[in-house]
Design a protein around this motif. Structure first.
Motif, mmCIF file in Angstrom:
data_model
loop_
_atom_site.group_PDB
_atom_site.id
_atom_site.type_symbol
_atom_site.label_atom_id
_atom_site.label_comp_id
_atom_site.label_asym_id
_atom_site.label_seq_id
_atom_site.Cartn_x
_atom_site.Cartn_y
_atom_site.Cartn_z
ATOM 1 N N TRP A 7 0.831 -1.201 0.000
ATOM 2 C CA TRP A 7 0.000 0.000 0.000
ATOM 3 C C TRP A 7 0.868 1.255 0.000
ATOM 4 N N GLN A 8 1.993 1.203 0.697
ATOM 5 C CA GLN A 8 2.922 2.337 0.691
ATOM 6 C C GLN A 8 3.488 2.549 -0.711
ATOM 7 N N HIS A 9 3.806 1.440 -1.387
ATOM 8 C CA HIS A 9 4.316 1.515 -2.764
ATOM 9 C C HIS A 9 3.283 2.199 -3.669
ATOM 10 N N ILE A 10 2.010 1.815 -3.511
ATOM 11 C CA ILE A 10 0.942 2.437 -4.302
ATOM 12 C C ILE A 10 0.863 3.934 -3.990
ATOM 13 N N TYR A 11 0.913 4.254 -2.709
ATOM 14 C CA TYR A 11 0.863 5.660 -2.286
ATOM 15 C C TYR A 11 2.038 6.444 -2.871
ATOM 16 N N ASP A 12 3.228 5.824 -2.894
ATOM 17 C CA ASP A 12 4.429 6.487 -3.397
ATOM 18 C C ASP A 12 4.403 6.703 -4.908
ATOM 19 N N MET A 13 3.522 6.019 -5.631
ATOM 20 C CA MET A 13 3.438 6.167 -7.086
ATOM 21 C C MET A 13 2.706 7.441 -7.488
ATOM 22 N N ARG A 14 2.124 8.148 -6.508
ATOM 23 C CA ARG A 14 1.420 9.385 -6.840
ATOM 24 C C ARG A 14 2.373 10.364 -7.521
ATOM 25 N N GLY A 15 1.894 10.978 -8.573
ATOM 26 C CA GLY A 15 2.686 11.976 -9.281
ATOM 27 C C GLY A 15 3.697 11.397 -10.254
ATOM 28 N N THR A 16 3.708 10.073 -10.419
ATOM 29 C CA THR A 16 4.616 9.451 -11.384
ATOM 30 C C THR A 16 3.821 9.019 -12.608
ATOM 31 N N SER A 17 4.502 8.427 -13.582
ATOM 32 C CA SER A 17 3.812 7.943 -14.774
ATOM 33 C C SER A 17 2.889 6.765 -14.445
ATOM 34 N N LEU A 18 3.071 6.165 -13.272
ATOM 35 C CA LEU A 18 2.210 5.047 -12.870
ATOM 36 C C LEU A 18 1.015 5.513 -12.044
ATOM 37 N N ASP A 19 0.809 6.820 -11.967
ATOM 38 C CA ASP A 19 -0.258 7.381 -11.136
ATOM 39 C C ASP A 19 -1.580 7.418 -11.894
ATOM 40 N N ASN A 20 -2.100 6.266 -12.208
ATOM 41 C CA ASN A 20 -3.443 6.190 -12.770
ATOM 42 C C ASN A 20 -4.043 4.838 -12.386
ATOM 43 N N PHE A 21 -5.334 4.751 -12.446
ATOM 44 C CA PHE A 21 -6.034 3.561 -11.974
ATOM 45 C C PHE A 21 -5.615 2.310 -12.731
ATOM 46 N N SER A 22 -5.511 2.394 -14.047
ATOM 47 C CA SER A 22 -5.188 1.217 -14.854
ATOM 48 C C SER A 22 -3.834 0.631 -14.476
ATOM 49 N N GLN A 23 -2.827 1.483 -14.349
ATOM 50 C CA GLN A 23 -1.489 1.004 -13.993
ATOM 51 C C GLN A 23 -1.486 0.399 -12.586
ATOM 52 N N GLY A 24 -2.178 1.031 -11.665
ATOM 53 C CA GLY A 24 -2.248 0.512 -10.304
ATOM 54 C C GLY A 24 -2.963 -0.823 -10.247
ATOM 55 N N ALA A 25 -4.037 -0.953 -11.017
ATOM 56 C CA ALA A 25 -4.777 -2.213 -11.051
ATOM 57 C C ALA A 25 -3.928 -3.335 -11.637
ATOM 58 N N VAL A 26 -3.183 -3.043 -12.689
ATOM 59 C CA VAL A 26 -2.296 -4.045 -13.298
ATOM 60 C C VAL A 26 -1.236 -4.474 -12.296
ATOM 61 N N TRP A 27 -0.647 -3.519 -11.593
ATOM 62 C CA TRP A 27 0.386 -3.833 -10.598
ATOM 63 C C TRP A 27 -0.186 -4.692 -9.474
ATOM 64 N N ALA A 28 -1.351 -4.299 -8.935
ATOM 65 C CA ALA A 28 -1.959 -5.040 -7.826
ATOM 66 C C ALA A 28 -2.358 -6.444 -8.264
ATOM 67 N N LYS A 29 -2.904 -6.574 -9.460
ATOM 68 C CA LYS A 29 -3.293 -7.889 -9.967
ATOM 69 C C LYS A 29 -2.076 -8.803 -10.061
ATOM 70 N N ALA A 30 -0.985 -8.303 -10.587
ATOM 71 C CA ALA A 30 0.236 -9.108 -10.720
ATOM 72 C C ALA A 30 0.775 -9.509 -9.351
ATOM 73 N N LYS A 31 0.771 -8.587 -8.395
ATOM 74 C CA LYS A 31 1.278 -8.870 -7.052
ATOM 75 C C LYS A 31 0.431 -9.939 -6.372
ATOM 76 N N LEU A 32 -0.902 -9.820 -6.454
ATOM 77 C CA LEU A 32 -1.776 -10.797 -5.817
ATOM 78 C C LEU A 32 -1.716 -12.144 -6.525
ATOM 79 N N LYS A 33 -1.594 -12.146 -7.842
ATOM 80 C CA LYS A 33 -1.466 -13.394 -8.590
ATOM 81 C C LYS A 33 -0.209 -14.134 -8.164
ATOM 82 N N GLU A 34 0.879 -13.393 -7.994
ATOM 83 C CA GLU A 34 2.152 -13.980 -7.558
ATOM 84 C C GLU A 34 2.013 -14.611 -6.167
#
Length: 73
Positions: free
Chosen positions: A43-70
């Motif tokens: 969750w801290q990693h997600i929070y830290d992505m604010r203001g970066t190129s990964l700061d949008n819902f789609s990128q966050g959802a892709v990241w979270a899906k991959a992490k949970l799948k792993e």
């Protein structure tokens, strides 16, 4: 950050694989495994992505899906 929530207990699921002519059956019972959720560090990693190129819902959802799948593979 939100505190960890308790997941409901999952009952094993019986899956009938094959019925025999004599009325017996072969079943498979799914193994129970606890769900592995995102950690406070995730969750801290997600929070830290604010203001970066990964700061949008789609990128966050892709990241979270991959992490949970792993973690739940």
């Amino acid at each position: 950050m939100d505190k960890e929530t308790t997941q409901p207990v999952q009952e094993p699921v019986e899956d009938v694989v094959l019925y025999h002519d004599d009325g017996t059956r072969i079943v498979r019972i799914a193994a129970k495994r606890p769900w592995v959720d995102l950690t406070d560090e995730d969750w801290q990693h997600i929070y830290d992505m604010r203001g970066t190129s990964l700061d949008n819902f789609s990128q966050g959802a892709v990241w979270a899906k991959a992490k949970l799948k792993e973690r739940n593979a």
